[in-house]
Write a protein that holds these residues in place. Structure first.
Motif, PDB file in Angstrom:
ATOM      1  N   THR A  33     -43.193  53.710 109.543  1.00 41.64           N
ATOM      2  CA  THR A  33     -42.104  53.553 110.491  1.00 41.64           C
ATOM      3  C   THR A  33     -41.342  52.280 110.152  1.00 41.64           C
ATOM      4  O   THR A  33     -41.817  51.452 109.371  1.00 41.64           O
ATOM      5  N   LYS A  34     -40.163  52.112 110.754  1.00 40.16           N
ATOM      6  CA  LYS A  34     -39.387  50.899 110.528  1.00 40.16           C
ATOM      7  C   LYS A  34     -40.180  49.663 110.940  1.00 40.16           C
ATOM      8  O   LYS A  34     -40.171  48.648 110.258  1.00 40.16           O
ATOM      9  N   THR A  35     -40.879  49.763 112.056  1.00 45.34           N
ATOM     10  CA  THR A  35     -41.646  48.631 112.562  1.00 45.34           C
ATOM     11  C   THR A  35     -42.745  48.235 111.588  1.00 45.34           C
ATOM     12  O   THR A  35     -42.943  47.048 111.321  1.00 45.34           O
ATOM     13  N   GLU A  36     -43.452  49.217 111.047  1.00 47.07           N
ATOM     14  CA  GLU A  36     -44.518  48.915 110.083  1.00 47.07           C
ATOM     15  C   GLU A  36     -43.950  48.250 108.835  1.00 47.07           C
ATOM     16  O   GLU A  36     -44.537  47.296 108.321  1.00 47.07           O
ATOM     17  N   ILE A  37     -42.820  48.738 108.362  1.00 44.11           N
ATOM     18  CA  ILE A  37     -42.201  48.145 107.170  1.00 44.11           C
ATOM     19  C   ILE A  37     -41.738  46.723 107.464  1.00 44.11           C
ATOM     20  O   ILE A  37     -41.941  45.817 106.662  1.00 44.11           O
ATOM     21  N   PRO A  41     -46.336  42.334 104.722  1.00 43.36           N
ATOM     22  CA  PRO A  41     -46.184  41.160 103.856  1.00 43.36           C
ATOM     23  C   PRO A  41     -45.363  41.510 102.611  1.00 43.36           C
ATOM     24  O   PRO A  41     -45.289  42.675 102.200  1.00 43.36           O
ATOM     25  N   VAL A  42     -44.761  40.493 102.019  1.00 45.13           N
ATOM     26  CA  VAL A  42     -43.872  40.693 100.877  1.00 45.13           C
ATOM     27  C   VAL A  42     -44.614  41.334  99.701  1.00 45.13           C
ATOM     28  O   VAL A  42     -44.065  42.197  99.009  1.00 45.13           O
ATOM     29  N   ALA A  43     -45.860  40.952  99.474  1.00 48.25           N
ATOM     30  CA  ALA A  43     -46.627  41.523  98.360  1.00 48.25           C
ATOM     31  C   ALA A  43     -46.780  43.037  98.521  1.00 48.25           C
ATOM     32  O   ALA A  43     -46.623  43.797  97.551  1.00 48.25           O
ATOM     33  N   ASP A  44     -47.078  43.484  99.744  1.00 49.83           N
ATOM     34  CA  ASP A  44     -47.211  44.922  99.989  1.00 49.83           C
ATOM     35  C   ASP A  44     -45.862  45.633  99.863  1.00 49.83           C
ATOM     36  O   ASP A  44     -45.787  46.759  99.382  1.00 49.83           O
ATOM     37  N   GLY A  62     -37.898  39.432 100.694  1.00 49.87           N
ATOM     38  CA  GLY A  62     -38.544  40.318 101.654  1.00 49.87           C
ATOM     39  C   GLY A  62     -37.547  41.107 102.479  1.00 49.87           C
ATOM     40  O   GLY A  62     -37.730  42.298 102.723  1.00 49.87           O
ATOM     41  N   ALA A  63     -36.483  40.452 102.922  1.00 50.29           N
ATOM     42  CA  ALA A  63     -35.464  41.128 103.735  1.00 50.29           C
ATOM     43  C   ALA A  63     -34.769  42.235 102.940  1.00 50.29           C
ATOM     44  O   ALA A  63     -34.528  43.329 103.454  1.00 50.29           O
TER      45      ALA A  63
END
Length: 75
Positions: A33-37, A41-44, A62-63
């Motif tokens: 979902t958008k929330t999960e994304i 973390p940036v690595a994931d 990240g953004a």
């Protein structure tokens, strides 16, 4: 608040879980979902972006990764 209103609110606030069928039998594809994304973390995010075929994912912030993944997944 009456008992009837509580039941109505509980039903209205729940969302069904939809599982997508994978193209490969025996391998489940995870639906994000958008929330999960947005909370990842940036690595994931970089790992998922590379798996999804987003070009130059290693050099993105990240953004930018979040925006690209949300757009790529159609969320």
């Amino acid at each position: 608040m009456t008992r009837r209103n509580i039941k109505r609110r509980v039903v209205a606030n729940t969302t069904p879980v939809i599982e997508k069928e994978s193209a490969v039998p025996g391998v489940e594809e995870v639906a994000y979902t958008k929330t999960e994304i947005n909370r990842m973390p940036v690595a994931d995010l970089k790992k998922m972006a590379l798996d999804k075929g987003i070009a130059d994912a290693e050099n993105m912030s990240g953004a930018d990764l979040k925006k690209s993944l949300i757009q790529k997944l159609g969320l």
